[in-house]
Design an enzyme around this catalytic site. Structure first.
Site, PDB file in Angstrom:
ATOM      1  N   GLU A 207       0.784  -1.234   0.000  1.00 56.05           N
ATOM      2  CA  GLU A 207       0.000   0.000   0.000  1.00 56.05           C
ATOM      3  C   GLU A 207       0.820   1.291   0.000  1.00 56.05           C
ATOM      4  O   GLU A 207       0.396   2.284  -0.568  1.00 56.05           O
ATOM      5  CB  GLU A 207      -0.935   0.009   1.231  1.00 56.05           C
ATOM      6  CG  GLU A 207      -1.944  -1.120   1.261  1.00 56.05           C
ATOM      7  CD  GLU A 207      -2.955  -1.029   0.144  1.00 56.05           C
ATOM      8  OE1 GLU A 207      -3.179   0.095  -0.366  1.00 56.05           O
ATOM      9  OE2 GLU A 207      -3.526  -2.066  -0.236  1.00 56.05           O
TER      10      GLU A 207
ATOM     11  N   SER B 268     -31.363 -29.249 -24.287  1.00 55.98           N
ATOM     12  CA  SER B 268     -32.492 -28.884 -25.142  1.00 55.98           C
ATOM     13  C   SER B 268     -33.211 -27.615 -24.698  1.00 55.98           C
ATOM     14  O   SER B 268     -34.014 -27.065 -25.460  1.00 55.98           O
ATOM     15  CB  SER B 268     -33.495 -30.037 -25.193  1.00 55.98           C
ATOM     16  OG  SER B 268     -32.938 -31.155 -25.852  1.00 55.98           O
TER      17      SER B 268
END
Length: 682
Positions: free
Chosen positions: A103, A372
């Site tokens: 950081e 399907s």
């Protein structure tokens, strides 16, 4: 004349200009000196003012709350759990260094602002063309988390700068770092490193090893993106990146970094205190606000936001009950259900699995083969390209030539009609030969184009197996596609959010649906009427009619690993998937559970809605046809049906086999017979 000549002598001019230059330089230097003096005094006064001025009390907002589609309180987004504060001397040096490397590596050398970080981020963002890197120091992040919201305005940035300076004036670097480590959000409701160590590794902070420290240090940059529970590969990659940064900055040796990378991390089992229902939907809301709307996850979860959702509490309860009822007795079987209002695209219910406490993976976003259930997308495209409900294709074992190779699909259990069948029959029976034949006739790209129009974003390839749903999609996508058909061809992007307000009632997010017509209402209606046959006796979804008897259309889908049912009434679309998470085949009898879940849920979800039939749009006509010949039926025809067509595609020739005895033009059946035939179709 002599004096003028002397005055203009080059040597004299040089002295004059030099004198003026010296005089001007002295003036500029005095000006700079006084400017610097005034600026220094002003800066000192500002520092003294900020030093004397007490820091405001941190804004402590409530946990963010969710509301249902009627504005009723739905629950808190996170549970209230107190911080588990730790002193800096309890934090391993490895965790401190990992945090600094990730950081703010110059934290101990700057005074709250990093000019080099700002320059580096600016260059990276210019190079990328958008914001890819931030420049906030640890002190700036702490100021933002303690006192400010995360909106991106110049006013907020100015306040952040002032508060950052105050923090640097009021506290030592160690004190700032300790506050940061106890305040920052580490994801999954864990605020502060104390909670994070316990949540992820079930350890005290001081017991964390180097690899664990590096992983935890990487999470605050993106708590969802780098969560090892959601994205393990990404979390490990960031851990390794931080270890490399630590080695580069000489915080650890290269050998220590290599050894840490080899270590297998063991994460603690996730604990989930009792919270609101609709846990999968809640996670979806958080993810949407973070990834789509760019809100900070800490703000979303703990920023006191009021999140108004599209969820219907009664439908959600019905969905959870139906999934549980039919899956709880089958070990390892999972299910997903997503139900939406086709007129708006609003999500009314979402279930991502049968037990959130044991698995938080939302299967509404799992990619599975639809089988399907994908065929209606093909048949809507076919209707646009000349097919009608009466289009006949031979149902028998067939070999298709594709790119010089044979493709031989087969029907379920080798059942073939061994005769030409209509589109209606093909949908009801889920005939694979008919589907592939249709795809080859209209062109493979047309089905892909239709899928995109309906909302399918998954990877699809122009191969014959596309007709049979061989490419994986998500239940979320299938629900969006079927909802588009149900809405008469109008595509509404699915959404779970109506609006989001900040703690002061100001709007942060306002969802505005942008519907787009992607198919004609006539074609969508004709397809819908054809799909009603799926739920009729003899249709692949005939079990549904045993439980749910309202007007409905849909399509089943079954593969070796998946069971699907997507279908809709005029006002509600629902998609259900069942299967196993890992490579385990799904027995055919378990695949049918998708139909029972769908029917049971729809029965509960629609009990307070008025029963409706699908409205007939303009551009549609109905004709009684002879099912044996496909011609316009006469009173002498024995097997007839009222069939719907897009105007201009209906048959006009009278049945030549069953002409009336008088030879006159046949009359279509009476209104009473039409009504009776319509009732028989349910």
């Amino acid at each position: 004349m002599g004096d003028n000549k002397a005055a203009t002598h080059p040597h004299t001019l040089n002295q004059f200009f030099l004198w003026r230059l010296v005089r001007r330089t002295r003036q500029v230097m005095r000006l700079l000196f006084f400017s610097l003096l005034i600026s220094s005094l002003a800066f000192i006064i500002l520092l003294l003012y900020l030093k004397a001025r007490p820091l405001p009390s941190p804004e402590v907002y409530n946990i963010s709350t969710l509301y249902d589609d009627e504005g009723n309180y739905l629950g808190q987004l996170d549970h209230n759990e107190p911080r588990d504060p730790v002193h800096l001397n309890e934090v391993p040096k490895a965790l401190i260094n990992a945090t600094l490397a990730a950081e703010d590596k110059n934290f101990y050398s700057h005074h709250g602002f990093s000019l080099s970080g700002i320059a580096r981020a600016t260059l990276a963002n210019i190079k990328a063309g958008h914001v890819v890197q931030g420049a906030s120091t640890i002190t700036q992040q702490l100021a933002r988390n303690l006192y400010l919201t995360h909106d991106r305005t110049w006013t907020r940035k100015l306040k952040e700068a002032i508060l950052t300076a105050q923090l640097e004036l009021h506290f030592s670097k160690d004190e700032i770092l300790e506050m940061y480590l106890n305040e920052i959000y580490y994801g999954h409701g864990a605020y502060g490193i104390g909670q994070a160590a316990k949540y992820y590794f079930n350890k005290k902070v001081q017991d964390l090893n180097l690899a664990e420290c590096a992983l935890l240090a990487g999470i605050p940059r993106g708590p969802y993106l780098y969560s090892p529970y959601h994205h393990l590969g990404r979390a490990i990659a960031r851990e390794h990146h931080i270890l490399d940064l630590m080695a580069k900055n000489r915080m650890i040796t290269a050998e220590a970094a290599r050894e840490a990378k080899k270590q297998t991390l063991t994460f603690a089992p996730r604990t989930h205190p009792k919270q609101m229902k609709a846990e999968y939907f809640r996670d979806y809301i958080v993810q949407t606000l973070v990834t789509r709307y760019g809100l900070d996850e800490a703000t979303v979860r703990h920023g006191g936001l009021k999140i108004y959702t599209t969820l219907n509490a009664q439908m959600q309860q019905a969905a959870e009950q139906s999934v549980s009822r039919y899956t709880k007795k089958v070990d390892g079987l999972q299910s997903a259900l997503i139900s939406v209002d086709p007129h708006t695209g609003e999500i009314k219910a979402m279930v991502g699995g049968k037990d959130y406490s044991s698995s938080q993976f939302n299967r509404a976003f799992a990619r599975r083969q639809p089988g399907s259930s994908f065929k209606p997308i093909l048949y809507l495209s076919a209707l646009e390209n000349g097919f009608t409900p009466l289009t006949r294709i031979m149902s028998k074992p067939t070999a298709f030539l594709f790119h010089g190779q044979e493709y031989r699909p087969s029907n379920f259990r080798g059942h073939y009609a061994n005769r030409p069948i209509t589109l209606r029959e093909a949908i009801a029976r889920s005939d694979n030969i008919y589907a592939v034949s249709t795809l080859m006739k209209i062109g493979l790209q047309k089905e892909i184009d239709m899928a995109r129009r309906l909302g399918i974003r998954a990877t699809l390839k122009p191969t014959p197996s596309l007709a049979l749903g061989s490419y994986a999609v998500t239940p979320f996508e299938m629900a969006e596609a079927y909802a588009t058909i149900a809405s008469g061809g109008i595509h509404h992007p699915l959404t779970g959010i109506k609006k989001v307000l900040d703690p002061f009632g100001r709007p942060l997010v306002q969802e505005e649906s942008k519907p787009v017509r992607v198919a004609s209402p006539a074609h969508a209606f004709v397809l819908t009427k054809l799909m009603e046959s799926v739920f009729s006796p003899g249709g692949t979804g005939g079990r549904v009619h045993q439980i749910f008897s309202r007007a409905a259309a849909g399509k089943t889908g079954t593969t070796d690993w998946d069971g699907w049912l997507s279908g809709f009434t005029p006002d509600l679309e629902t998609t259900v998937w069942v299967g196993y998470d890992h490579d385990k085949e799904l027995p055919h009898d378990q695949a049918h559970l998708s139909q029972y879940i769908w029917a049971d849920y729809m029965k509960q979800a629609t009990r307070f809605q008025p029963a409706k039939i699908f409205p007939i749009p303009q551009g549609v006509t109905s004709v009684y046809v002879d099912l044996d010949t496909g011609y316009v039926a006469t009173p002498e025809c024995r097997h007839t049906r009222l069939e719907y067509f897009v105007k201009g595609t209906e048959p006009t020739e009278v049945c030549p086999v069953h002409r009336t005895k008088t030879g006159s033009s046949p009359e279509q059946p009476s209104l009473l017979k039409r009504v009776l035939d319509w009732l028989k179709s349910f």
